[in-house]
Write a protein that holds these residues in place. Structure first.
Motif, PDB file in Angstrom:
ATOM      1  N   PHE A  78      14.511 -41.961 -26.349  1.00  9.56           N
ATOM      2  CA  PHE A  78      14.384 -40.767 -25.495  1.00  9.56           C
ATOM      3  C   PHE A  78      14.975 -40.971 -24.095  1.00  9.56           C
ATOM      4  N   ASP A  79      15.872 -41.945 -23.964  1.00 11.25           N
ATOM      5  CA  ASP A  79      16.464 -42.205 -22.655  1.00 11.25           C
ATOM      6  C   ASP A  79      17.246 -40.996 -22.143  1.00 11.25           C
ATOM      7  N   HIS A  80      17.973 -40.340 -23.035  1.00 13.48           N
ATOM      8  CA  HIS A  80      18.750 -39.180 -22.619  1.00 13.48           C
ATOM      9  C   HIS A  80      17.853 -38.035 -22.164  1.00 13.48           C
ATOM     10  N   TYR A  81      16.713 -37.877 -22.827  1.00  9.58           N
ATOM     11  CA  TYR A  81      15.786 -36.816 -22.420  1.00  9.58           C
ATOM     12  C   TYR A  81      15.193 -37.121 -21.051  1.00  9.58           C
ATOM     13  N   ARG A  82      14.901 -38.390 -20.810  1.00  7.92           N
ATOM     14  CA  ARG A  82      14.403 -38.776 -19.478  1.00  7.92           C
ATOM     15  C   ARG A  82      15.476 -38.526 -18.424  1.00  7.92           C
ATOM     16  N   GLN A  83      16.718 -38.826 -18.762  1.00 11.05           N
ATOM     17  CA  GLN A  83      17.820 -38.572 -17.832  1.00 11.05           C
ATOM     18  C   GLN A  83      17.983 -37.079 -17.554  1.00 11.05           C
ATOM     19  N   ALA A  84      17.826 -36.248 -18.592  1.00 13.83           N
ATOM     20  CA  ALA A  84      17.976 -34.798 -18.410  1.00 13.83           C
ATOM     21  C   ALA A  84      16.904 -34.247 -17.482  1.00 13.83           C
ATOM     22  N   PHE A  85      15.680 -34.690 -17.649  1.00 15.30           N
ATOM     23  CA  PHE A  85      14.596 -34.180 -16.805  1.00 15.30           C
ATOM     24  C   PHE A  85      14.713 -34.669 -15.360  1.00 15.30           C
ATOM     25  N   GLU A  86      15.501 -35.707 -15.132  1.00 13.88           N
ATOM     26  CA  GLU A  86      15.718 -36.202 -13.776  1.00 13.88           C
ATOM     27  C   GLU A  86      17.084 -35.813 -13.230  1.00 13.88           C
ATOM     28  N   ASP A  87      17.825 -35.010 -13.967  1.00 12.38           N
ATOM     29  CA  ASP A  87      19.195 -34.651 -13.599  1.00 12.38           C
ATOM     30  C   ASP A  87      19.188 -33.447 -12.655  1.00 12.38           C
ATOM     31  N   PRO A  88      19.571 -33.613 -11.378  1.00  9.83           N
ATOM     32  CA  PRO A  88      19.560 -32.466 -10.449  1.00  9.83           C
ATOM     33  C   PRO A  88      20.590 -31.403 -10.819  1.00  9.83           C
ATOM     34  N   ARG A  89      21.680 -31.784 -11.461  1.00  6.40           N
ATOM     35  CA  ARG A  89      22.689 -30.807 -11.850  1.00  6.40           C
ATOM     36  C   ARG A  89      22.150 -29.866 -12.929  1.00  6.40           C
ATOM     37  N   PHE A  90      21.426 -30.433 -13.878  1.00  6.36           N
ATOM     38  CA  PHE A  90      20.841 -29.594 -14.922  1.00  6.36           C
ATOM     39  C   PHE A  90      19.842 -28.608 -14.333  1.00  6.36           C
ATOM     40  N   TRP A  91      18.975 -29.086 -13.456  1.00  8.43           N
ATOM     41  CA  TRP A  91      17.956 -28.207 -12.885  1.00  8.43           C
ATOM     42  C   TRP A  91      18.548 -27.208 -11.910  1.00  8.43           C
ATOM     43  N   SER A  92      19.677 -27.562 -11.280  1.00 10.05           N
ATOM     44  CA  SER A  92      20.365 -26.596 -10.431  1.00 10.05           C
ATOM     45  C   SER A  92      20.892 -25.429 -11.276  1.00 10.05           C
ATOM     46  N   GLY A  93      21.513 -25.738 -12.401  1.00 12.31           N
ATOM     47  CA  GLY A  93      22.000 -24.687 -13.296  1.00 12.31           C
ATOM     48  C   GLY A  93      20.870 -23.883 -13.896  1.00 12.31           C
ATOM     49  N   PHE A  94      19.774 -24.558 -14.239  1.00 12.19           N
ATOM     50  CA  PHE A  94      18.632 -23.848 -14.811  1.00 12.19           C
ATOM     51  C   PHE A  94      18.010 -22.891 -13.794  1.00 12.19           C
ATOM     52  N   GLY A  95      17.882 -23.340 -12.558  1.00  7.15           N
ATOM     53  CA  GLY A  95      17.339 -22.459 -11.525  1.00  7.15           C
ATOM     54  C   GLY A  95      18.233 -21.258 -11.277  1.00  7.15           C
ATOM     55  N   ARG A  96      19.541 -21.463 -11.400  1.00  9.61           N
ATOM     56  CA  ARG A  96      20.485 -20.356 -11.191  1.00  9.61           C
ATOM     57  C   ARG A  96      20.348 -19.306 -12.288  1.00  9.61           C
ATOM     58  N   VAL A  97      20.248 -19.729 -13.552  1.00  8.35           N
ATOM     59  CA  VAL A  97      20.110 -18.739 -14.623  1.00  8.35           C
ATOM     60  C   VAL A  97      18.715 -18.117 -14.605  1.00  8.35           C
ATOM     61  N   ALA A  98      17.706 -18.865 -14.122  1.00  6.91           N
ATOM     62  CA  ALA A  98      16.371 -18.277 -13.987  1.00  6.91           C
ATOM     63  C   ALA A  98      16.376 -17.170 -12.930  1.00  6.91           C
ATOM     64  N   LEU A  99      17.073 -17.395 -11.819  1.00  8.54           N
ATOM     65  CA  LEU A  99      17.221 -16.352 -10.807  1.00  8.54           C
ATOM     66  C   LEU A  99      18.002 -15.168 -11.364  1.00  8.54           C
ATOM     67  N   PHE A 100      19.043 -15.452 -12.110  1.00 11.49           N
ATOM     68  CA  PHE A 100      19.831 -14.398 -12.753  1.00 11.49           C
ATOM     69  C   PHE A 100      18.943 -13.564 -13.667  1.00 11.49           C
ATOM     70  N   LEU A 101      18.095 -14.240 -14.444  1.00 16.92           N
ATOM     71  CA  LEU A 101      17.181 -13.551 -15.347  1.00 16.92           C
ATOM     72  C   LEU A 101      16.195 -12.676 -14.581  1.00 16.92           C
ATOM     73  N   ALA A 102      15.641 -13.194 -13.502  1.00 13.92           N
ATOM     74  CA  ALA A 102      14.614 -12.470 -12.760  1.00 13.92           C
ATOM     75  C   ALA A 102      15.152 -11.219 -12.071  1.00 13.92           C
ATOM     76  N   VAL A 103      16.439 -11.214 -11.724  1.00 14.66           N
ATOM     77  CA  VAL A 103      17.008 -10.078 -10.997  1.00 14.66           C
ATOM     78  C   VAL A 103      17.812  -9.169 -11.915  1.00 14.66           C
ATOM     79  N   GLN A 104      18.731  -9.753 -12.674  1.00 11.49           N
ATOM     80  CA  GLN A 104      19.666  -8.930 -13.450  1.00 11.49           C
ATOM     81  C   GLN A 104      19.009  -8.225 -14.624  1.00 11.49           C
ATOM     82  N   VAL A 105      18.125  -8.902 -15.330  1.00 12.06           N
ATOM     83  CA  VAL A 105      17.535  -8.303 -16.536  1.00 12.06           C
ATOM     84  C   VAL A 105      16.711  -7.054 -16.210  1.00 12.06           C
TER      85      VAL A 105
END
Length: 306
Positions: free
Chosen positions: A67-94
């Motif tokens: 599960f090393d890759h999963y640990r890396q994903a949960f600590e990856d700031p780039r992944f969470w930056s993209g996730f926060g962006r689509v979450a904002l998109f969802l909250a406003v655009q939808v």
């Protein structure tokens, strides 16, 4: 002691054989679907999980990393930056998109709109335009040097905000997605409105209910299931945002990064960074998060409906 006569035993045996044959016929009908389902749905998921648990190294080849890759994903700031962006998109655009679609559907169902057949087709038509074509079209309209925004600047001598700037590009993407899918969601709502019993409207008219009261007390509760379904589809679509930022990236390279959305990040990892194992992990994590959000919303929608 009960003695079974030969004809009765033979009848039961024939019945068992008949049920067995019917069961085989049933499996014959659903067998092709199950085979295709396993090939195009279950096999890719299983292979992605397999990739996420291994790492292909230059020295040592393919090795199990757990599960090393999963640990890396949960600590990856780039992944969470993209996730926060689509979450904002969802909250406003939808909400904006579904609200516009609902207003159009209510206007069409009211019977007071002249030429509603033409209007319905006109609103639905953008959904028939491929996403790539729609994004290219809007991207050139957004251009400050060659598009509509630039023409307005030059014609009136004013400075129109650049839709492809880092601060506004997400708004520009939201406008494209809204233009594409308002008609699709409008059709869902309008179809649900058309099956509401006319007797409810007649009873409301007898009771003296006005148009607003009819909408809030009859129409909206009647199409709550359609609202839930459309919202779930929109949630999934928002988290899968890829085509629009991927195509606009060439027009706004300073505004859209390789990790602008999780799907774009996965694509960049896999095809540009040659990190297929980690890309599979990011895709799985994003799929699970999408499933959780959609399922939570479905439970809330069903609870309110009950």
């Amino acid at each position: 002691m009960t003695i079974t006569s030969p004809p009765a035993a033979a009848g039961r045996a024939a019945g068992l054989r008949g049920r067995s044959r019917r069961g085989l016929v049933g499996w014959g009908f659903i067998g092709p679907f199950l085979a295709v389902f396993a090939l195009v749905f279950l096999a890719p998921i299983g292979y992605s999980i397999h990739l996420s648990l291994f790492q292909n190294r230059l020295i040592g080849g393919n090795s199990f990393v757990g599960f090393d890759h999963y640990r890396q994903a949960f600590e990856d700031p780039r992944f969470w930056s993209g996730f926060g962006r689509v979450a904002l998109f969802l909250a406003v655009q939808v909400p904006v998109m579904l609200g516009i679609a609902l207003l159009i559907a209510l206007a069409l169902d009211s019977g007071r709109l002249y030429g509603k057949g033409f209007f319905r087709i006109t609103v639905f038509l953008p959904y028939a335009v491929p996403a790539v074509v729609a994004t290219l079209m809007w991207g050139f309209l957004y251009g400050t040097r060659f598009g509509l925004v630039g023409d307005i600047d030059r014609a009136f001598g004013i400075s129109v905000p650049d839709p492809l700037s880092p601060d506004l590009v997400l708004v520009g993407i939201g406008n494209i997605v809204t233009w594409e899918f308002v008609g699709y969601n409008m059709l869902i709502f309008y179809s649900a409105l058309r099956v509401v019993p006319r007797s409810l409207y007649e009873a409301a008219e007898i009771d003296g209910a006005g148009p607003w009261r009819v909408i809030t007390a009859i129409k909206l509760p009647a199409i709550r299931g359609a609202l839930v379904i459309a919202t779930i589809f929109s949630i999934i679509g928002s988290f899968q945002l890829f085509n629009e930022p991927s195509i606009l990236k060439s027009l706004a390279p300073n505004a859209i990064s390789t990790y602008y959305t999780p799907n774009l990040y996965t694509y960049s990892l896999s095809f540009s960074g040659q990190q297929q194992n980690y890309a599979a992990t990011v895709a799985i994590v994003m799929g699970v998060l999408t499933m959780i959000v959609a399922y939570v919303f479905q439970l809330r929608g069903m609870r309110k409906e009950a």
